[in-house]
Write an enzyme that holds these catalytic residues in place. Structure first.
Site, PDB file in Angstrom:
ATOM      1  N   ASP A   1      81.507  15.262  10.796  1.00  0.00           N
ATOM      2  CA  ASP A   1      82.315  15.726  11.924  1.00  0.00           C
ATOM      3  C   ASP A   1      81.866  17.138  12.275  1.00  0.00           C
ATOM      4  O   ASP A   1      81.403  17.882  11.396  1.00  0.00           O
ATOM      5  CB  ASP A   1      83.799  15.731  11.563  1.00  0.00           C
ATOM      6  CG  ASP A   1      84.384  14.334  11.425  1.00  0.00           C
ATOM      7  OD1 ASP A   1      83.897  13.420  12.110  1.00  0.00           O
ATOM      8  OD2 ASP A   1      85.338  14.171  10.644  1.00  0.00           O
TER       9      ASP A   1
ATOM     10  N   ASP B   1      83.991   9.224  17.040  1.00  0.00           N
ATOM     11  CA  ASP B   1      85.447   9.291  17.102  1.00  0.00           C
ATOM     12  C   ASP B   1      85.923   9.316  18.557  1.00  0.00           C
ATOM     13  O   ASP B   1      86.919   8.675  18.902  1.00  0.00           O
ATOM     14  CB  ASP B   1      85.973  10.530  16.383  1.00  0.00           C
ATOM     15  CG  ASP B   1      85.682  10.537  14.896  1.00  0.00           C
ATOM     16  OD1 ASP B   1      85.487   9.452  14.316  1.00  0.00           O
ATOM     17  OD2 ASP B   1      85.644  11.647  14.318  1.00  0.00           O
TER      18      ASP B   1
END
Length: 160
Positions: A118, A134
């Site tokens: 991330d 995501d």
């Protein structure tokens, strides 16, 4: 029209996966372990993070569970996309394609690294760090909910 939909949606899926993997590679190359790049001061930064769980790092450490769950959802979506019920519905077809692309993007990370990379960190709100995959899953899910609501209202209107 139908042939073009069958061709362009998989192209879109591949492009989203490629963009997701490229951005994660860049994040790992330039932000690991503790670097951060301010994109918009006080609003958005890029910061490297490894997520072994799902959203907000919930259920961390469930790698095998998430691999199996994601694979089942992706395969289920792909099967449904090419079924008679979906193939002629452009909105649903492409919506599921976006969800599939995000699922595959994060599945690649879980299989080969054991965690999801991330790097998008919104500073204007206390929120989780996330990635392009995501975003695809979230936007696809929002589109799916909108689709289902529209279909429910269309059905109700027909029954009146």
């Amino acid at each position: 029209m139908l042939k073009s939909k069958k061709f362009w949606c998989p192209v879109m899926i591949v492009l989203i996966i490629a963009f997701d993997q490229l951005t994660k590679y860049l994040a790992k190359s330039f932000l690991y372990p503790d670097n951060a790049v301010t994109v918009i001061k006080g609003f958005l930064e890029f910061r490297y993070a490894e997520n072994t769980g799902m959203a907000f790092s919930m259920l961390s450490g469930g790698r095998i569970f998430f691999i199996i769950l994601t694979a089942v959802v992706v395969v289920g979506c792909l099967i449904y996309m090419y079924s008679k019920n979906c193939i002629n519905d452009l909105w649903l077809f492409w919506t599921l394609g976006v969800i599939v692309s995000g699922g595959i993007g994060n599945l690649i990370d879980r299989i080969f690294q054991g965690y999801v990379v991330d790097f998008i960190n919104p500073l204007f709100v206390d929120f989780a760090i996330f990635n392009i995959a995501d975003c695809a899953v979230t936007l696809g899910t929002v589109s799916l909910i909108a689709y289902l609501l529209v279909m429910c209202f269309k059905k109700e209107k027909k029954n009146e």
